[in-house]
Design a protein around this motif. Structure first.
Motif, PDB file in Angstrom:
ATOM      1  N   CYS A 173       0.835  -1.212   0.000  1.00 34.59           N
ATOM      2  CA  CYS A 173       0.000   0.000   0.000  1.00 34.59           C
ATOM      3  C   CYS A 173       0.863   1.253   0.000  1.00 34.59           C
ATOM      4  O   CYS A 173       0.586   2.213  -0.722  1.00 34.59           O
ATOM      5  N   VAL A 174       1.907   1.250   0.822  1.00 32.34           N
ATOM      6  CA  VAL A 174       2.793   2.412   0.910  1.00 32.34           C
ATOM      7  C   VAL A 174       3.534   2.608  -0.411  1.00 32.34           C
ATOM      8  O   VAL A 174       3.635   3.734  -0.923  1.00 32.34           O
ATOM      9  N   GLU A 175       4.044   1.520  -0.971  1.00 30.93           N
ATOM     10  CA  GLU A 175       4.783   1.633  -2.229  1.00 30.93           C
ATOM     11  C   GLU A 175       3.890   2.118  -3.359  1.00 30.93           C
ATOM     12  O   GLU A 175       4.328   2.850  -4.244  1.00 30.93           O
ATOM     13  N   ALA A 176       2.598   1.709  -3.325  1.00 30.69           N
ATOM     14  CA  ALA A 176       1.656   2.125  -4.367  1.00 30.69           C
ATOM     15  C   ALA A 176       0.975   3.445  -4.028  1.00 30.69           C
ATOM     16  O   ALA A 176       0.168   3.944  -4.818  1.00 30.69           O
ATOM     17  N   LYS A 177       1.267   3.988  -2.832  1.00 34.81           N
ATOM     18  CA  LYS A 177       0.635   5.216  -2.337  1.00 34.81           C
ATOM     19  C   LYS A 177      -0.893   5.089  -2.365  1.00 34.81           C
ATOM     20  O   LYS A 177      -1.608   5.998  -2.795  1.00 34.81           O
ATOM     21  N   ASP A 178      -1.363   3.943  -1.900  1.00 35.86           N
ATOM     22  CA  ASP A 178      -2.787   3.610  -1.926  1.00 35.86           C
ATOM     23  C   ASP A 178      -3.468   4.053  -0.637  1.00 35.86           C
ATOM     24  O   ASP A 178      -3.657   3.274   0.293  1.00 35.86           O
ATOM     25  N   ALA A 179      -3.858   5.322  -0.583  1.00 38.85           N
ATOM     26  CA  ALA A 179      -4.522   5.860   0.609  1.00 38.85           C
ATOM     27  C   ALA A 179      -5.921   5.281   0.769  1.00 38.85           C
ATOM     28  O   ALA A 179      -6.415   5.142   1.890  1.00 38.85           O
ATOM     29  N   ASN A 180      -6.575   4.917  -0.334  1.00 42.17           N
ATOM     30  CA  ASN A 180      -7.940   4.397  -0.266  1.00 42.17           C
ATOM     31  C   ASN A 180      -8.024   3.108   0.540  1.00 42.17           C
ATOM     32  O   ASN A 180      -8.989   2.886   1.273  1.00 42.17           O
ATOM     33  N   ALA A 181      -7.017   2.250   0.412  1.00 36.82           N
ATOM     34  CA  ALA A 181      -7.018   1.003   1.176  1.00 36.82           C
ATOM     35  C   ALA A 181      -6.837   1.285   2.657  1.00 36.82           C
ATOM     36  O   ALA A 181      -7.419   0.600   3.502  1.00 36.82           O
ATOM     37  N   LEU A 182      -6.051   2.291   2.989  1.00 31.62           N
ATOM     38  CA  LEU A 182      -5.777   2.606   4.392  1.00 31.62           C
ATOM     39  C   LEU A 182      -6.987   3.226   5.081  1.00 31.62           C
ATOM     40  O   LEU A 182      -7.249   2.934   6.258  1.00 31.62           O
ATOM     41  N   VAL A 183      -7.735   4.069   4.389  1.00 29.61           N
ATOM     42  CA  VAL A 183      -8.864   4.735   5.039  1.00 29.61           C
ATOM     43  C   VAL A 183     -10.010   3.767   5.328  1.00 29.61           C
ATOM     44  O   VAL A 183     -10.932   4.095   6.089  1.00 29.61           O
ATOM     45  N   LYS A 184      -9.967   2.567   4.756  1.00 30.04           N
ATOM     46  CA  LYS A 184     -10.981   1.554   5.054  1.00 30.04           C
ATOM     47  C   LYS A 184     -10.725   0.881   6.396  1.00 30.04           C
ATOM     48  O   LYS A 184     -11.586   0.185   6.922  1.00 30.04           O
TER      49      LYS A 184
END
Length: 209
Positions: free
Chosen positions: A101-112
């Protein structure tokens, strides 16, 4: 510092394990990703641990792999992220998934994840981008190579409760709202499913890998 515990698993539930070692019983807070790897009761278990001391409490946190434990230690250094939130993050995502998630800068997955708002997600992506390099070279365990034996789990949360009720209670304890927990469980529930299976599938649907 207590860095590792090997002993007999006496009790387990989503969020906590009781491990007996040399006559002492250690109450250990664990993320759900570790709970799913726990062996059956009365079997030997090994957990990588972090001992946290505050003015009002002393807590021992346990993880299936050293990588998860080391990531936990990096997470609690992020501004606004305490041990409880770090455990919540690692309950929805294991170390390998979080790093992706961090490498892909995937904030959407984290806010879930419960307790992680947009600002916290952005802060995690920024601060952890520089820190995950400290984890390079560590082995990412599979279900068979994990530091914890992957035996069958009974998924017990409360005796006498239906598996769906146990699963909902576990998700609520993790930080999800009752309505969210009930909806997530109802989507995956099938006859004969254990509470462990319900929790695993519900989390997978709520937080896609």
């Amino acid at each position: 510092m207590i860095g590792r515990i090997r002993g007999i698993l006496v009790e387990k539930s989503p969020g906590q394990a009781l491990v007996e070692c040399s006559g002492l019983g250690y109450e250990i807070d664990i993320p759900y990703t570790t709970f799913f790897h726990l062996p059956e009761l009365e079997q030997e278990v090994l957990l990588h641990t972090h001992f946290a001391v505050r003015e009002d409490a002393q807590s021992l946190y346990g993880f299936a792999s050293r990588l998860d434990r080391d990531l936990f230690r990096l997470l609690i250094k992020v501004n606004g992220v305490g041990p409880k939130l770090a455990v919540g993050i690692l309950s929805g995502l294991d170390a390998a998934q979080f790093i992706r998630c961090v490498e892909a800068k995937d904030a959407n997955a984290l806010v879930k994840l419960p307790g992680v708002g947009k600002k916290t997600a952005e802060r995690l992506l920024i601060e952890m981008a520089d820190r995950i390099g400290q984890l390079e070279g560590q082995f990412v365990p599979s279900s068979t190579d994990s530091a914890v034996s992957a035996g069958p789990a009974d998924g017990t949360v409360a005796r006498g409760a239906a598996p769906s009720e146990e699963a909902e209670a576990a998700l609520i304890a993790l930080g999800y709202k009752p309505q969210e927990a009930a909806k997530a469980i109802s989507k995956v529930a099938e006859d004969g499913m254990s509470s462990e299976a319900l929790i695993r599938l519900a989390l997978k649907n709520m937080i896609p890998a």
